[in-house]
Design a protein around this motif. Structure first.
Motif, PDB file in Angstrom:
ATOM      1  N   ASP A 160      -4.229   4.494   6.872  1.00 30.05           N
ATOM      2  CA  ASP A 160      -5.692   4.588   6.753  1.00 30.05           C
ATOM      3  C   ASP A 160      -6.236   3.522   5.817  1.00 30.05           C
ATOM      4  O   ASP A 160      -7.231   2.856   6.125  1.00 30.05           O
ATOM      5  CB  ASP A 160      -6.104   5.976   6.239  1.00 30.05           C
ATOM      6  N   ILE A 161      -5.597   3.360   4.669  1.00 28.29           N
ATOM      7  CA  ILE A 161      -6.057   2.366   3.696  1.00 28.29           C
ATOM      8  C   ILE A 161      -5.878   0.956   4.260  1.00 28.29           C
ATOM      9  O   ILE A 161      -6.738   0.094   4.065  1.00 28.29           O
ATOM     10  CB  ILE A 161      -5.335   2.546   2.346  1.00 28.29           C
ATOM     11  N   ILE A 180       0.844  -1.202   0.000  1.00 28.37           N
ATOM     12  CA  ILE A 180       0.000   0.000   0.000  1.00 28.37           C
ATOM     13  C   ILE A 180       0.879   1.252   0.000  1.00 28.37           C
ATOM     14  O   ILE A 180       0.648   2.182  -0.772  1.00 28.37           O
ATOM     15  CB  ILE A 180      -0.969  -0.001   1.202  1.00 28.37           C
ATOM     16  N   ASP A 190      -8.732   0.454   6.601  1.00 32.09           N
ATOM     17  CA  ASP A 190      -9.965   0.273   5.811  1.00 32.09           C
ATOM     18  C   ASP A 190     -10.013  -1.113   5.175  1.00 32.09           C
ATOM     19  O   ASP A 190     -11.081  -1.721   5.069  1.00 32.09           O
ATOM     20  CB  ASP A 190     -10.066   1.342   4.721  1.00 32.09           C
ATOM     21  N   THR A 191      -8.840  -1.595   4.756  1.00 30.77           N
ATOM     22  CA  THR A 191      -8.763  -2.933   4.159  1.00 30.77           C
ATOM     23  C   THR A 191      -9.244  -3.974   5.160  1.00 30.77           C
ATOM     24  O   THR A 191     -10.080  -4.830   4.835  1.00 30.77           O
ATOM     25  CB  THR A 191      -7.317  -3.249   3.712  1.00 30.77           C
ATOM     26  N   ALA A 212      -7.109  -4.116  -0.858  1.00 30.50           N
ATOM     27  CA  ALA A 212      -6.210  -2.972  -0.626  1.00 30.50           C
ATOM     28  C   ALA A 212      -5.946  -2.217  -1.927  1.00 30.50           C
ATOM     29  O   ALA A 212      -5.994  -0.983  -1.963  1.00 30.50           O
ATOM     30  CB  ALA A 212      -4.893  -3.456  -0.020  1.00 30.50           C
ATOM     31  N   VAL A 252       0.682   4.206  -2.774  1.00 31.54           N
ATOM     32  CA  VAL A 252       0.172   5.553  -2.497  1.00 31.54           C
ATOM     33  C   VAL A 252       1.257   6.553  -2.126  1.00 31.54           C
ATOM     34  O   VAL A 252       1.025   7.749  -2.132  1.00 31.54           O
ATOM     35  CB  VAL A 252      -0.924   5.548  -1.393  1.00 31.54           C
ATOM     36  N   LEU A 269      -1.382   7.940   4.813  1.00 30.45           N
ATOM     37  CA  LEU A 269      -2.496   7.497   3.983  1.00 30.45           C
ATOM     38  C   LEU A 269      -2.524   5.971   3.914  1.00 30.45           C
ATOM     39  O   LEU A 269      -3.587   5.353   3.977  1.00 30.45           O
ATOM     40  CB  LEU A 269      -2.366   8.090   2.578  1.00 30.45           C
ATOM     41  N   LEU A 286      -8.934  -0.185  -2.898  1.00 28.57           N
ATOM     42  CA  LEU A 286      -9.059   1.016  -2.065  1.00 28.57           C
ATOM     43  C   LEU A 286      -8.055   2.091  -2.496  1.00 28.57           C
ATOM     44  O   LEU A 286      -8.375   3.280  -2.478  1.00 28.57           O
ATOM     45  CB  LEU A 286      -8.869   0.664  -0.591  1.00 28.57           C
ATOM     46  N   CYS A 287      -6.854   1.679  -2.905  1.00 32.94           N
ATOM     47  CA  CYS A 287      -5.865   2.639  -3.422  1.00 32.94           C
ATOM     48  C   CYS A 287      -6.370   3.284  -4.710  1.00 32.94           C
ATOM     49  O   CYS A 287      -6.290   4.501  -4.879  1.00 32.94           O
ATOM     50  CB  CYS A 287      -4.526   1.950  -3.683  1.00 32.94           C
ATOM     51  N   ASP A 289      -9.480   3.557  -5.663  1.00 33.79           N
ATOM     52  CA  ASP A 289     -10.601   4.433  -5.299  1.00 33.79           C
ATOM     53  C   ASP A 289     -10.093   5.769  -4.763  1.00 33.79           C
ATOM     54  O   ASP A 289     -10.646   6.820  -5.096  1.00 33.79           O
ATOM     55  CB  ASP A 289     -11.490   3.768  -4.243  1.00 33.79           C
ATOM     56  N   HIS A 290      -9.045   5.726  -3.952  1.00 31.59           N
ATOM     57  CA  HIS A 290      -8.482   6.961  -3.403  1.00 31.59           C
ATOM     58  C   HIS A 290      -8.000   7.879  -4.523  1.00 31.59           C
ATOM     59  O   HIS A 290      -8.310   9.074  -4.534  1.00 31.59           O
ATOM     60  CB  HIS A 290      -7.329   6.646  -2.444  1.00 31.59           C
TER      61      HIS A 290
END
Length: 193
Positions: A51-52, A39, A55-56, A83, A43, A48, A86-87, A89-90
């Motif tokens: 956080d991801i 991650i 969230d994962t 994961a 990112v 960050l 989500l990256c 999406d960010h």
């Protein structure tokens, strides 16, 4: 009850479904380094990435508790896919290129806390990481992503292909061209790792 570290991922998931929270703790402990490092490299911001990462695991917990986990024997690739999504999406949300430094302007590799026995080895390691990071940043996004997923997350090319929604041949080709480009950069800039 068996010692948690001796159980495989599927056994831990079954125990977690039965209410044993220590089984989830073992899953997190077992896979946190690969997930978090991947991650961070995607990112390029440790805060960050934290956080991801959280969230994962929230998504993982929700999916397992809801009884929707079906990836028998493939927990890590499944978690990596969550994961990765989500990256993506960010970045869709903010529509910008990831930064090289953390939010407090520190080098990502220093934030990760690599420790070496001597100051000289620490300096050489930091220099190598800096060189690799700089060269990775110069690669096209698709090539960089495949190299990170293969070497840092240790995913198979099939898993990378599934995760990035391309064919295995495309994933292999991106890896090949990425490595060719890295070798060319090393030769041109006379970099030794």
């Amino acid at each position: 009850m068996q010692v948690m570290y001796k159980l495989n991922d599927e056994q831990l998931i079954t125990l977690f479904r039965k209410g044993h929270s220590s089984a989830l703790e073992e899953l997190v402990y077992r896979h946190k380094d690969k997930l978090f490092t991947s991650i961070v490299l995607l990112v390029k911001d440790a805060f960050l990435a934290e956080d991801i990462f959280q969230d994962t695991f929230i998504k993982i917990i929700d999916t397992i508790r809801a009884g929707r986990y079906t990836e028998k024997g493939k927990f890590l690739p499944w978690a990596m896919r969550i994961a990765h999504n989500l990256c993506v999406d960010h970045f869709r949300k903010i529509k910008r290129t990831p930064l090289i430094k953390t939010s407090d302007d520190k080098d990502i590799f220093n934030v990760l806390g690599f420790s070496e026995p001597s100051a000289e080895e620490q300096m050489m390691t930091r220099q190598s990481h800096d060189n690799v990071r700089k060269m990775l940043d110069l690669l096209p996004e698709e090539q960089r992503e495949v190299i990170i997923l293969r070497h840092y997350a240790e995913l198979s090319f099939k898993e990378i292909a599934d995760l990035t929604s391309v064919s295995i041949n495309t994933a292999l080709g991106r890896m090949r061209y990425g490595l060719i480009n890295l070798r060319k950069m090393m030769t041109e800039k006379q970099i030794c790792l």
